[in-house]
Write an enzyme that holds these catalytic residues in place. Sequence first.
Site, PDB file in Angstrom:
ATOM      1  N   CYS A 158       0.841  -1.203   0.000  1.00  0.00           N
ATOM      2  CA  CYS A 158       0.000   0.000   0.000  1.00  0.00           C
ATOM      3  C   CYS A 158       0.874   1.251   0.000  1.00  0.00           C
ATOM      4  CB  CYS A 158      -0.894  -0.016   1.236  1.00  0.00           C
ATOM      5  SG  CYS A 158      -1.828   1.506   1.499  1.00  0.00           S
ATOM      6  N   SER A 159       0.657   2.122  -0.973  1.00  0.00           N
ATOM      7  CA  SER A 159       1.468   3.335  -1.072  1.00  0.00           C
ATOM      8  C   SER A 159       1.260   4.256   0.131  1.00  0.00           C
ATOM      9  CB  SER A 159       1.163   4.082  -2.368  1.00  0.00           C
ATOM     10  OG  SER A 159      -0.178   4.526  -2.384  1.00  0.00           O
TER      11      SER A 159
END
Length: 119
Positions: free
Chosen positions: A10-11
């Site tokens: 997840c960024s």
Amino acid sequence: MITIYHNPRCSKSRGACELVNERITRSGEPVKIVEYLKDSPSVDDLKALHKMLGGSVRDMIRDNEAPYSDLGLADPALSDERLFEAVAAHPVLLQRPIVVRDGRAVIGRPPENVEALFA
């Protein structure tokens, strides 16, 4: 101790980790990374996180994940206990990242929310 409930894919979660890393170079605090998809939090862990986060249990839950609809979690009649059990059984439902410091926690979406723990 700073604890980050992290999903490396997840960024936003990676961004929160970077922000914490920038801050700890100044504070020298140890950091514990919990990859919650591999090391699922228990119901008791989730209750402790909820207490630190404040707000509704539903604020901790990702409602765009398949188990949310598959399990009928949108039903407002469901108890908090049932929601905690669902997240413990399906950790993909947990909002990410969650950063804990000094008995307080924030959901790092956006990552800048983490700044509140260092104010």
